[in-house]
Scaffold this motif. Structure first.
Motif, PDB file in Angstrom:
ATOM      1  N   MET A 169      -7.240  -2.382   8.205  1.00 37.14           N
ATOM      2  CA  MET A 169      -6.513  -1.415   8.859  1.00 37.14           C
ATOM      3  C   MET A 169      -6.379   0.017   8.537  1.00 37.14           C
ATOM      4  N   LEU A 170      -7.058   0.024   7.357  1.00 36.49           N
ATOM      5  CA  LEU A 170      -7.144   1.815   7.046  1.00 36.49           C
ATOM      6  C   LEU A 170      -8.284   2.213   7.992  1.00 36.49           C
ATOM      7  N   ASP A 171      -9.171   1.492   8.102  1.00 31.84           N
ATOM      8  CA  ASP A 171     -10.639   1.839   9.053  1.00 31.84           C
ATOM      9  C   ASP A 171      -9.680   2.047  10.641  1.00 31.84           C
ATOM     10  N   HIS A 176      -8.072   6.342  14.596  1.00 36.49           N
ATOM     11  CA  HIS A 176      -7.053   7.150  15.399  1.00 36.49           C
ATOM     12  C   HIS A 176      -7.119   8.532  15.007  1.00 36.49           C
ATOM     13  N   SER A 177      -7.821   9.125  14.103  1.00 36.36           N
ATOM     14  CA  SER A 177      -7.702  10.347  13.543  1.00 36.36           C
ATOM     15  C   SER A 177      -6.340  10.639  12.972  1.00 36.36           C
ATOM     16  N   CYS A 178      -5.972   9.832  12.255  1.00 39.06           N
ATOM     17  CA  CYS A 178      -4.536   9.846  11.559  1.00 39.06           C
ATOM     18  C   CYS A 178      -4.877  11.106  10.487  1.00 39.06           C
ATOM     19  N   VAL A 179      -3.970  12.063  10.324  1.00 37.87           N
ATOM     20  CA  VAL A 179      -4.244  13.056   9.495  1.00 37.87           C
ATOM     21  C   VAL A 179      -4.128  12.742   7.958  1.00 37.87           C
ATOM     22  N   LYS A 206       0.287   9.665  10.146  1.00 33.93           N
ATOM     23  CA  LYS A 206       0.125   9.205   9.095  1.00 33.93           C
ATOM     24  C   LYS A 206       0.097   7.698   8.704  1.00 33.93           C
ATOM     25  N   TYR A 207      -0.702   7.107   8.047  1.00 34.70           N
ATOM     26  CA  TYR A 207      -0.562   5.751   7.730  1.00 34.70           C
ATOM     27  C   TYR A 207      -0.656   5.614   6.182  1.00 34.70           C
ATOM     28  N   LEU A 208       0.190   4.592   5.698  1.00 36.58           N
ATOM     29  CA  LEU A 208       0.368   4.400   4.468  1.00 36.58           C
ATOM     30  C   LEU A 208       0.632   2.871   4.082  1.00 36.58           C
ATOM     31  N   GLN A 209      -0.361   2.281   3.562  1.00 33.95           N
ATOM     32  CA  GLN A 209      -0.488   0.715   3.355  1.00 33.95           C
ATOM     33  C   GLN A 209       0.051   0.235   2.014  1.00 33.95           C
ATOM     34  N   ILE A 210       0.914  -0.336   1.642  1.00 29.67           N
ATOM     35  CA  ILE A 210       1.393  -0.690   0.240  1.00 29.67           C
ATOM     36  C   ILE A 210       1.248  -2.229   0.155  1.00 29.67           C
ATOM     37  N   LEU A 211       0.565  -2.370  -0.699  1.00 28.47           N
ATOM     38  CA  LEU A 211       0.386  -3.979  -1.177  1.00 28.47           C
ATOM     39  C   LEU A 211       1.535  -4.276  -2.040  1.00 28.47           C
ATOM     40  N   VAL A 212       2.327  -5.332  -1.659  1.00 29.26           N
ATOM     41  CA  VAL A 212       3.646  -5.669  -2.072  1.00 29.26           C
ATOM     42  C   VAL A 212       3.714  -7.026  -2.343  1.00 29.26           C
ATOM     43  N   THR A 213       3.788  -7.600  -3.666  1.00 34.37           N
ATOM     44  CA  THR A 213       3.952  -8.800  -4.175  1.00 34.37           C
ATOM     45  C   THR A 213       5.022  -9.786  -3.520  1.00 34.37           C
ATOM     46  N   CYS A 214       4.526 -10.833  -3.098  1.00 38.43           N
ATOM     47  CA  CYS A 214       5.709 -11.783  -2.440  1.00 38.43           C
ATOM     48  C   CYS A 214       5.815 -12.978  -3.553  1.00 38.43           C
ATOM     49  N   VAL A 215       7.072 -13.113  -4.099  1.00 38.18           N
ATOM     50  CA  VAL A 215       7.016 -14.300  -5.052  1.00 38.18           C
ATOM     51  C   VAL A 215       6.875 -15.687  -4.368  1.00 38.18           C
ATOM     52  N   VAL A 241      -6.951   4.138  -2.142  1.00 44.95           N
ATOM     53  CA  VAL A 241      -7.627   5.126  -1.680  1.00 44.95           C
ATOM     54  C   VAL A 241      -6.759   6.061  -0.892  1.00 44.95           C
ATOM     55  N   GLU A 242      -7.271   7.145  -0.629  1.00 44.23           N
ATOM     56  CA  GLU A 242      -6.356   8.137   0.152  1.00 44.23           C
ATOM     57  C   GLU A 242      -7.487   9.249   0.964  1.00 44.23           C
ATOM     58  N   TYR A 243      -7.277   8.939   2.176  1.00 47.86           N
ATOM     59  CA  TYR A 243      -8.202  10.001   3.133  1.00 47.86           C
ATOM     60  C   TYR A 243      -7.260  10.895   3.917  1.00 47.86           C
ATOM     61  N   VAL A 244      -7.582  12.292   3.794  1.00 47.68           N
ATOM     62  CA  VAL A 244      -6.961  13.456   4.439  1.00 47.68           C
ATOM     63  C   VAL A 244      -8.062  13.980   5.551  1.00 47.68           C
TER      64      VAL A 244
END
Ligand code: TPP
Ligand code: MG
Length: 300
Positions: A169-171, A176-179, A206-215, A241-244
């Motif tokens: 999803m990051l790619d 989409h040229s997210c800033v 802007k897109y932020l993807q957060i891995l969240v543990t699911c018990v 990682v972070e892209y600007v």
């Protein structure tokens, strides 16, 4: 304190009393995102655990403007809020956040997210990535990693669980040229909060993807929520990682003494079947190659 009997007295973006599981990485991430974003924030929430656990009528854990969207349209809802605020000349200084699970993001809502990014709207879209449709009983999504046991990808004689690779999803956001495009985990909440603050200072999609543990979905121990999320990053399996403006701006390095993916996988019942025979070990070796590839690609 208000006279309203449904208003809780806590000054906190998400109050206790929600029904998230003990050790839920998602609620932990949500709380830290909102603390970083501050009070001048409006959240549109796609259907999923993030909404179901926090907003059972007539109660809400949110102590700030928050609105439930359908499963697929948190992005479109923020577009509407953006237009309405502009019309009322009240848009300045307001953070707009849309968030949803990986099912809402990778699969069901991807068309509308794509539209929002294409229109270059000033919204931070956050994917709360627990790698399956957890709210409805742990069905595989486009984010589910290879070989994971989910209720729609059970391992057996013919299969090692999910036989598809996790979608990137990051790619897709970068295309989409997210800033701002970034990833984080609930294993490093300071990094997560820094990313939210940085992203919200930027104008545009802007897109932020957060891995969240699911018990219950990963079959982990509640006490291991942070440890498992940290290992996802440290092994290289979940690159942080972070892209600007489309360029790689920062990475979180893996430890010099390499941590093998086994350390991450063995804490999770969803990968238990891989440790039972030689064929499973061969699958683990393939997963190690994915982590090694990430380490090489990002110089981790
Ligand atoms: C169009 C539509 N399809 C299916 C559903 C049923 N549904 C509600 S939440 C959910 C799973 C959510 O998964 P995800 O987005 O990954 O969030 P999580 O619960 O894992 O945090 C599903 C399938 C729905 N509400 N609307
Ligand atoms: Mg999910």
């Amino acid at each position: 304190m208000s006279d309203n009997k449904y208003t809780m007295p806590f000054k906190h973006p998400i109050n206790p009393g929600h029904s998230a599981c003990a050790g839920c990485g998602e609620i932990l991430a949500m709380r830290h995102v909102l603390e970083a974003a501050g009070p001048n924030t409006i959240v549109a929430n796609a259907t999923g655990c993030s909404e179901v656990t926090t907003s059972q009528f007539p109660r809400s854990s949110f102590q700030m403007p928050w609105i439930h969207a359908d499963f697929e349209n948190a992005s479109s809802l923020t577009s509407g809020i953006d237009a309405a605020l502009k019309f009322k000349k009240q848009r300045d200084g307001v953070n707009l956040i849309a968030w949803g699970g990986d099912g809402a993001t990778y699969d069901i809502g991807i068309g509308l997210i794509s539209g929002m990014w294409e229109r270059s709207e000033d919204v931070l879209y956050i994917c709360l990535d627990n790698e399956a449709y957890m709210n409805t009983g742990m069905q595989a999504s486009g984010s589910t990693p290879i070989n994971a046991n989910t209720t729609t990808t059970p391992p057996g004689k013919e299969s090692f669980g999910n036989d598809l690779h996790k979608k990137n999803m990051l790619d897709i956001a970068l295309a989409h040229s997210c800033v701002y495009v970034g990833s984080a985990t609930c294993g490093n909440l300071i990094d997560l909060q820094n990313k939210v603050k940085k992203a919200l200072k930027m104008k545009g999609p802007k897109y932020l993807q957060i891995l969240v543990t699911c018990v219950p979905g990963w079959y982990t121990e509640p006490k291991d929520t942070i440890k498992v999320a940290k290992l996802a990053q440290q092994t290289g399996l979940y690159p942080v990682v972070e892209y600007v403006d489309g360029k790689l701006a920062a990475v979180e390095n893996c430890p010099k003494d390499k941590i093998k993916v086994d350390e991450y996988l063995k804490l999770q019942g969803r990968f238990k079947h891989l440790f039972q025979n030689k064929e499973g070990q061969a699958q683990i070796a393939e997963i190690q190659k994915i982590a090694d590839g990430n380490i090489k690609k990002f110089g981790l």
